[in-house]
Design a protein around this motif. Structure first.
Motif, PDB file in Angstrom:
ATOM      1  N   UNK A  79       0.864  -1.176   0.000  1.00 52.28           N
ATOM      2  CA  UNK A  79       0.000   0.000   0.000  1.00 52.28           C
ATOM      3  C   UNK A  79       0.903   1.229   0.000  1.00 52.28           C
ATOM      4  N   UNK A  80       1.040   1.895  -1.158  1.00 48.67           N
ATOM      5  CA  UNK A  80       1.945   3.047  -1.246  1.00 48.67           C
ATOM      6  C   UNK A  80       1.288   4.352  -0.806  1.00 48.67           C
ATOM      7  N   UNK A  81       0.050   4.230  -0.316  1.00 49.15           N
ATOM      8  CA  UNK A  81      -0.689   5.420   0.083  1.00 49.15           C
ATOM      9  C   UNK A  81      -2.048   5.496  -0.582  1.00 49.15           C
ATOM     10  N   UNK A  82      -2.668   4.330  -0.821  1.00 48.46           N
ATOM     11  CA  UNK A  82      -3.988   4.293  -1.438  1.00 48.46           C
ATOM     12  C   UNK A  82      -5.008   5.032  -0.572  1.00 48.46           C
ATOM     13  N   UNK A  83      -6.029   5.581  -1.235  1.00 49.57           N
ATOM     14  CA  UNK A  83      -7.131   6.101  -0.436  1.00 49.57           C
ATOM     15  C   UNK A  83      -7.914   4.913   0.129  1.00 49.57           C
ATOM     16  N   UNK A  84      -8.798   5.197   1.067  1.00 50.49           N
ATOM     17  CA  UNK A  84      -9.492   4.125   1.783  1.00 50.49           C
ATOM     18  C   UNK A  84     -10.302   3.231   0.848  1.00 50.49           C
ATOM     19  N   UNK A  85     -10.929   3.844  -0.163  1.00 46.93           N
ATOM     20  CA  UNK A  85     -11.773   3.086  -1.082  1.00 46.93           C
ATOM     21  C   UNK A  85     -10.952   2.071  -1.873  1.00 46.93           C
ATOM     22  N   UNK A  86      -9.792   2.492  -2.380  1.00 44.98           N
ATOM     23  CA  UNK A  86      -8.954   1.578  -3.159  1.00 44.98           C
ATOM     24  C   UNK A  86      -8.354   0.474  -2.291  1.00 44.98           C
ATOM     25  N   UNK A  89     -11.000  -2.028  -1.782  1.00 47.80           N
ATOM     26  CA  UNK A  89     -11.277  -2.768  -3.012  1.00 47.80           C
ATOM     27  C   UNK A  89     -10.268  -3.893  -3.201  1.00 47.80           C
ATOM     28  N   UNK A  90      -9.012  -3.609  -2.933  1.00 50.92           N
ATOM     29  CA  UNK A  90      -7.986  -4.638  -3.057  1.00 50.92           C
ATOM     30  C   UNK A  90      -8.249  -5.776  -2.077  1.00 50.92           C
ATOM     31  N   UNK A  91      -8.550  -5.431  -0.847  1.00 52.48           N
ATOM     32  CA  UNK A  91      -8.785  -6.454   0.181  1.00 52.48           C
ATOM     33  C   UNK A  91     -10.018  -7.288  -0.139  1.00 52.48           C
ATOM     34  N   UNK A  92     -11.088  -6.646  -0.605  1.00 48.85           N
ATOM     35  CA  UNK A  92     -12.313  -7.382  -0.906  1.00 48.85           C
ATOM     36  C   UNK A  92     -12.124  -8.285  -2.124  1.00 48.85           C
ATOM     37  N   UNK A 202     -16.309 -12.399 -15.798  1.00 47.87           N
ATOM     38  CA  UNK A 202     -16.478 -12.851 -14.419  1.00 47.87           C
ATOM     39  C   UNK A 202     -17.014 -11.745 -13.500  1.00 47.87           C
ATOM     40  N   UNK A 203     -17.424 -10.616 -14.122  1.00 49.99           N
ATOM     41  CA  UNK A 203     -17.988  -9.477 -13.368  1.00 49.99           C
ATOM     42  C   UNK A 203     -17.034  -9.000 -12.279  1.00 49.99           C
ATOM     43  N   UNK A 204     -15.754  -8.938 -12.623  1.00 46.03           N
ATOM     44  CA  UNK A 204     -14.737  -8.498 -11.670  1.00 46.03           C
ATOM     45  C   UNK A 204     -14.384  -7.038 -11.940  1.00 46.03           C
ATOM     46  N   UNK A 205     -14.307  -6.250 -10.887  1.00 47.83           N
ATOM     47  CA  UNK A 205     -13.925  -4.840 -10.999  1.00 47.83           C
ATOM     48  C   UNK A 205     -12.686  -4.591 -10.159  1.00 47.83           C
ATOM     49  N   UNK A 206     -11.653  -4.112 -10.808  1.00 49.43           N
ATOM     50  CA  UNK A 206     -10.383  -3.873 -10.131  1.00 49.43           C
ATOM     51  C   UNK A 206     -10.050  -2.397 -10.141  1.00 49.43           C
ATOM     52  N   UNK A 207      -9.124  -1.984  -9.285  1.00 45.49           N
ATOM     53  CA  UNK A 207      -8.731  -0.587  -9.262  1.00 45.49           C
ATOM     54  C   UNK A 207      -7.900  -0.266 -10.492  1.00 45.49           C
ATOM     55  N   UNK A 208      -7.956   0.989 -10.916  1.00 42.87           N
ATOM     56  CA  UNK A 208      -7.107   1.477 -11.993  1.00 42.87           C
ATOM     57  C   UNK A 208      -5.835   2.030 -11.338  1.00 42.87           C
ATOM     58  N   UNK A 209      -5.062   2.808 -12.075  1.00 42.74           N
ATOM     59  CA  UNK A 209      -3.928   3.484 -11.455  1.00 42.74           C
ATOM     60  C   UNK A 209      -4.470   4.402 -10.371  1.00 42.74           C
ATOM     61  N   UNK A 210      -4.007   4.227  -9.139  1.00 49.72           N
ATOM     62  CA  UNK A 210      -4.627   4.907  -8.004  1.00 49.72           C
ATOM     63  C   UNK A 210      -3.720   5.932  -7.346  1.00 49.72           C
ATOM     64  N   UNK A 211      -2.722   6.423  -8.077  1.00 50.86           N
ATOM     65  CA  UNK A 211      -1.816   7.386  -7.458  1.00 50.86           C
ATOM     66  C   UNK A 211      -2.461   8.762  -7.375  1.00 50.86           C
ATOM     67  N   UNK A 212      -1.929   9.601  -6.525  1.00 50.50           N
ATOM     68  CA  UNK A 212      -2.499  10.926  -6.311  1.00 50.50           C
ATOM     69  C   UNK A 212      -2.386  11.790  -7.551  1.00 50.50           C
ATOM     70  N   UNK A 213      -1.289  11.646  -8.288  1.00 49.31           N
ATOM     71  CA  UNK A 213      -1.102  12.432  -9.494  1.00 49.31           C
ATOM     72  C   UNK A 213      -2.187  12.117 -10.515  1.00 49.31           C
ATOM     73  N   UNK A 214      -2.488  10.826 -10.676  1.00 47.71           N
ATOM     74  CA  UNK A 214      -3.522  10.417 -11.615  1.00 47.71           C
ATOM     75  C   UNK A 214      -4.883  10.938 -11.192  1.00 47.71           C
ATOM     76  N   UNK A 215      -5.183  10.816  -9.900  1.00 48.11           N
ATOM     77  CA  UNK A 215      -6.464  11.293  -9.405  1.00 48.11           C
ATOM     78  C   UNK A 215      -6.603  12.799  -9.611  1.00 48.11           C
ATOM     79  N   UNK A 216      -5.516  13.531  -9.400  1.00 52.18           N
ATOM     80  CA  UNK A 216      -5.557  14.974  -9.565  1.00 52.18           C
ATOM     81  C   UNK A 216      -5.717  15.341 -11.038  1.00 52.18           C
ATOM     82  N   UNK A 217      -5.032  14.594 -11.917  1.00 60.51           N
ATOM     83  CA  UNK A 217      -5.147  14.855 -13.352  1.00 60.51           C
ATOM     84  C   UNK A 217      -6.573  14.631 -13.824  1.00 60.51           C
TER      85      UNK A 217
END
Length: 287
Positions: A79-86, A89-92, A202-217
């Motif tokens: 966990x490099x600093x994911x937000x709580x939602x991501x 999602x990984x754990x679930x 398989x109806x699977x949903x995974x996180x995308x790139x979750x870094x802060x820079x990407x989210x800000x962009x």
């Protein structure tokens, strides 16, 4: 009465049956062709939470069950600093897919975000270092990453178009900073479109790139894909319309480099010129 399968069992079945030709077979091809796994190996399968690394984890699990020789797996999540939602999602998803993950924290996003120039490059280098270090602490001698066929092709073109060099992505390599550690890429021959199809089926949903820079962009421009890799993906998509095998040709070309036709090349960090061979031939002829 037929036994009801758990969700993770249905996912595993899809890999071995419906997606055998496009996922399982090319995965096995890469593992064997590039001699990625040996008896007694203890491998850290590195999971970022995206589709590629999650599929890699399931494929490695299935291989471990079916292998002719024993090897061990550790499913490592940093966990490099994911937000709580991501993070959730990984754990679930790990629980849903029956992947027993080992999670550890780092401050990579914070450091890379404040670095200014080339934050993505810094983030990638730091991630690799943290993963090597923790894997080594856990008694592993290898880390497995989820880079796939398309990553290999795109990286080759990026290095040519924007780095002024012919440089590919190796299927395995020794670490230069962590003695005795090896990196392997078991998805080397697996196509991204097939990974996407498997996840959707398989109806699977995974996180995308979750870094802060990407989210800000995304918040600033509405587009999270403004990058050289995105440009290359779009270029290859256009080229595919005229030549459906364009990516396969590029992939095959890095396995058949004709050094005798290259005016220059680098090996072991040392640059060489065709003139070395040319002048040596002239000297031989003059004798």
């Amino acid at each position: 009465m037929a036994r009801t399968l758990e969700p993770y069992q249905l996912v595993e079945r899809s890999i071995i049956t419906k997606y055998r030709k496009v996922l399982w077979n090319p995965f096995i091809e890469a593992v064997k062709r590039y001699e990625m796994i040996q008896p007694g190996d203890r491998i850290a399968v590195c999971i970022s939470g995206g589709k590629d690394s999650m599929l890699l984890a399931k494929l490695m699990q299935q291989l471990q069950k079916r292998s002719d020789f024993p090897f061990e797996l550790v499913f490592l999540v940093m966990d490099p600093g994911y937000n709580e939602l991501n993070r959730q999602k990984i754990e679930s998803n790990a629980a849903l897919l029956n992947i027993p993950v080992t999670i550890f924290e780092s401050d990579i996003f914070e450091v890379a975000d404040s670095a200014g120039k080339s934050p993505c490059y810094l983030c990638a280098r730091m991630r690799r270092g943290y993963l090597y270090s923790r894997a080594q602490e856990l008694g592993c001698s290898k880390i497995a990453l989820g880079h796939h066929f398309n990553d290999v092709v795109e990286t080759t073109l990026i290095s040519m178009f924007y780095g002024s060099q012919l440089q590919a992505m190796l299927p395995k390599l020794h670490s230069t900073n962590f003695e005795g550690m090896t990196l392997i890429r078991p998805l080397y021959c697996v196509h991204e479109d097939d990974i996407i199809a498997w996840a959707r089926d398989n109806s699977l949903e995974f996180i995308q790139c979750a870094c802060r820079l990407t989210e800000r962009s995304a918040a600033d421009t509405g587009d999270v894909n403004v990058s050289k890799r995105k440009e290359i993906k779009l270029l290859l998509r256009r080229l595919r319309q005229g030549n459906p095998n364009i990516e396969k040709s590029i992939f095959n070309s890095i396995h058949a480099v004709a050094l005798d036709t290259m005016p220059g090349f680098k090996t072991g960090g040392v640059e060489h010129s065709f003139l070395e061979r040319f002048n040596a031939m002239e000297s031989t002829e003059a004798e």
